[in-house]
Design an enzyme around this catalytic site. Structure first.
Site, PDB file in Angstrom:
ATOM      1  N   SER A 179      48.141  32.927  38.416  1.00  0.00           N
ATOM      2  CA  SER A 179      49.138  33.421  37.563  1.00  0.00           C
ATOM      3  C   SER A 179      50.480  34.024  38.118  1.00  0.00           C
ATOM      4  O   SER A 179      51.438  33.940  37.811  1.00  0.00           O
ATOM      5  CB  SER A 179      48.726  34.544  36.361  1.00  0.00           C
ATOM      6  OG  SER A 179      48.103  35.386  36.879  1.00  0.00           O
ATOM      7  N   GLY A 190      40.084  34.363  45.063  1.00  0.00           N
ATOM      8  CA  GLY A 190      39.182  33.348  44.643  1.00  0.00           C
ATOM      9  C   GLY A 190      38.746  33.253  43.139  1.00  0.00           C
ATOM     10  O   GLY A 190      38.130  32.445  42.988  1.00  0.00           O
ATOM     11  N   LEU A 191      39.132  34.313  42.433  1.00  0.00           N
ATOM     12  CA  LEU A 191      38.743  34.423  41.065  1.00  0.00           C
ATOM     13  C   LEU A 191      39.529  33.389  40.241  1.00  0.00           C
ATOM     14  O   LEU A 191      38.962  32.946  39.420  1.00  0.00           O
ATOM     15  CB  LEU A 191      39.188  35.851  40.363  1.00  0.00           C
ATOM     16  CG  LEU A 191      38.283  37.114  40.950  1.00  0.00           C
ATOM     17  CD1 LEU A 191      38.407  38.186  39.821  1.00  0.00           C
ATOM     18  CD2 LEU A 191      37.028  36.763  41.114  1.00  0.00           C
ATOM     19  N   GLY A 192      40.568  32.738  40.855  1.00  0.00           N
ATOM     20  CA  GLY A 192      41.254  31.543  40.275  1.00  0.00           C
ATOM     21  C   GLY A 192      40.433  30.387  40.688  1.00  0.00           C
ATOM     22  O   GLY A 192      40.523  29.063  40.236  1.00  0.00           O
ATOM     23  N   ASP A 217      50.786  34.615  47.990  1.00  0.00           N
ATOM     24  CA  ASP A 217      49.704  34.382  47.200  1.00  0.00           C
ATOM     25  C   ASP A 217      49.220  35.654  46.535  1.00  0.00           C
ATOM     26  O   ASP A 217      49.371  36.783  47.147  1.00  0.00           O
ATOM     27  CB  ASP A 217      48.575  33.466  47.973  1.00  0.00           C
ATOM     28  CG  ASP A 217      47.747  32.961  46.851  1.00  0.00           C
ATOM     29  OD1 ASP A 217      47.795  32.767  45.844  1.00  0.00           O
ATOM     30  OD2 ASP A 217      46.800  32.111  47.884  1.00  0.00           O
ATOM     31  N   GLY A 218      48.566  35.597  45.340  1.00  0.00           N
ATOM     32  CA  GLY A 218      48.070  36.440  44.813  1.00  0.00           C
ATOM     33  C   GLY A 218      46.836  36.865  45.394  1.00  0.00           C
ATOM     34  O   GLY A 218      46.142  36.408  46.175  1.00  0.00           O
ATOM     35  N   GLU A 253      43.170  27.984  49.703  1.00  0.00           N
ATOM     36  CA  GLU A 253      44.186  29.362  49.767  1.00  0.00           C
ATOM     37  C   GLU A 253      43.823  29.898  51.265  1.00  0.00           C
ATOM     38  O   GLU A 253      44.775  30.347  52.061  1.00  0.00           O
ATOM     39  CB  GLU A 253      43.875  30.337  48.724  1.00  0.00           C
ATOM     40  CG  GLU A 253      44.343  29.999  47.431  1.00  0.00           C
ATOM     41  CD  GLU A 253      43.797  31.060  46.537  1.00  0.00           C
ATOM     42  OE1 GLU A 253      44.683  30.950  45.272  1.00  0.00           O
ATOM     43  OE2 GLU A 253      43.092  31.589  46.695  1.00  0.00           O
ATOM     44  N   LYS A 264      45.415  46.177  41.483  1.00  0.00           N
ATOM     45  CA  LYS A 264      44.548  45.578  42.294  1.00  0.00           C
ATOM     46  C   LYS A 264      44.017  46.265  43.685  1.00  0.00           C
ATOM     47  O   LYS A 264      43.273  45.787  44.450  1.00  0.00           O
ATOM     48  CB  LYS A 264      45.529  44.385  43.019  1.00  0.00           C
ATOM     49  CG  LYS A 264      45.704  43.415  41.773  1.00  0.00           C
ATOM     50  CD  LYS A 264      44.738  42.465  41.110  1.00  0.00           C
ATOM     51  CE  LYS A 264      45.153  41.930  39.985  1.00  0.00           C
ATOM     52  NZ  LYS A 264      45.862  40.519  40.224  1.00  0.00           N
TER      53      LYS A 264
END
Lengths: 231, 231
Positions: free
Chosen positions: A31, A99-101, A85-86, A107, A125
């Site tokens: 997100s 990697g929770l996504g 990237d998040g 990535e 975070k």
């Protein structure tokens, strides 16, 4: 837009300054990264940026990038200029868990191929030690997955197969995700040893510990944007 | 049957003594392992062996095992009793290179899950140093494959994408194979360092260097079968 979404958007806009005209950009997944993709699309449309091309880290990001008009290419042999990237957790070394996504492998391939790897997220975070709040996602082959999970347990983690609507989550690469919960109080050296041991287990495609890869972090908080640069 | 095929059959029959009734057996892949699968089927049909079940390391081996009447199961969490498989090179430590058949990842998962891992082959497979005759096969994700090949080159290998009839070879897991030729005279320590470094490269699923996994080797030569046991 909720306050957390506004923070994600603000930090993405702040980090977009790392992208200059002519650059090849690794496009993250999730997100927060989606706000960055939209911002790059906006800057390309307005002419603020020109000749930027992207390497998407997931099918979902590729779809979004096409929607907002970012030309896409495959990851070339000499890598990309910058990736933004998040992350799920970041520590004082700028090491992180991702990697929770579910897009951790692509990535990580793109992050490791970046002349600059930039993380963006909200200040919540930030952690003292990686793994203290979130599990370490591990992408595993379906073949032998029960055995692979047993080996992860043998390395000290509590592995849980990730489910979506009751069925095993499948990655863009066609594999499974095992979320590895580390025991409370696991010290940083043990987390790094876990990462190295996991790299050597057959059946594991990659894991969500990104160590020694990050150059810069942008964190959004109630008082603005904090920028951290690797030492 | 050619002389080399007869040697493969002889060594497979010799190694079949490692399988006893009631065992769960990892079934290797390739022409030598196929002789072992047929021999186990024959012993089950004749009643010499009973209640043996197999874990196949490839789609091809699963098909053959069904044809010869070996019941198949998925790899369980606690592994298998014994695995018998072929190899491309084996050294004095009983370390080996596998994967010219393309099944290296599933073979390695099952090998590492075996209470006894047994190699079978003809005496011509024995080498002083791994990599002196055959390349090290590496299974890589198609995503970022050019970058991954560049990283393998950076580790000192000459990577070549494996082709079949002019198209990239695809593994049972849906990935590509890059055959890594090591420079002539690469010493054993450098080969081990290469294996460890490859384990840490994102985008790599597994490699064909099987180090510290082998318990026993059966080698067929013109004068009979030689049996080597790990020290």
């Amino acid at each position: 837009m909720t306050e957390i979404e506004r923070m994600k958007q603000r930090v993405a806009i702040a980090a977009a300054v790392r992208v200059r005209s002519g650059m090849l950009v690794g496009l993250g997944t999730g997100s927060t990264a989606a706000h960055l993709v939209r911002e790059l699309g906006r800057r390309l449309a307005s002419g603020e940026l020109q000749r930027v091309r992207g390497v998407p880290t997931s099918v979902a990001t590729a779809t979004l990038a096409r929607e907002v008009g970012i030309p896409l290419v495959e990851l070339p042999a000499d890598g990309v200029d910058v990736t933004i990237d998040g992350m799920d957790e970041v520590d004082d070394r700028l090491d992180c868990i991702k990697g929770l996504g579910g897009a951790l492998t692509r990535e990580k391939i793109v992050a490791a191929a970046s002349r600059e790897f930039v993380l963006i997220g909200d200040h919540g975070k930030r952690v003292g030690t990686l793994g203290e709040r979130t599990p370490v996602p591990v992408e595993v082959l379906a073949f032998g997955a029960e055995r692979t999970a047993a080996r992860l347990r043998g390395l000290g983690a509590e592995p849980r197969l990730r489910l979506v609507d009751g069925a095993p989550k499948t990655t863009d690469n066609g594999h499974l995700i095992v979320d590895c919960h580390l025991p409370p109080g696991t010290p940083a050296e043990a987390v790094r040893a876990f990462a190295a041991a996991v790299d050597g287990v057959p059946g594991i495609v990659s894991h969500g510990l990104f160590l020694g890869l990050t150059h810069r972090v942008f964190l959004a908080g109630p008082d603005g944007i904090e920028e951290l640069v690797a030492g």
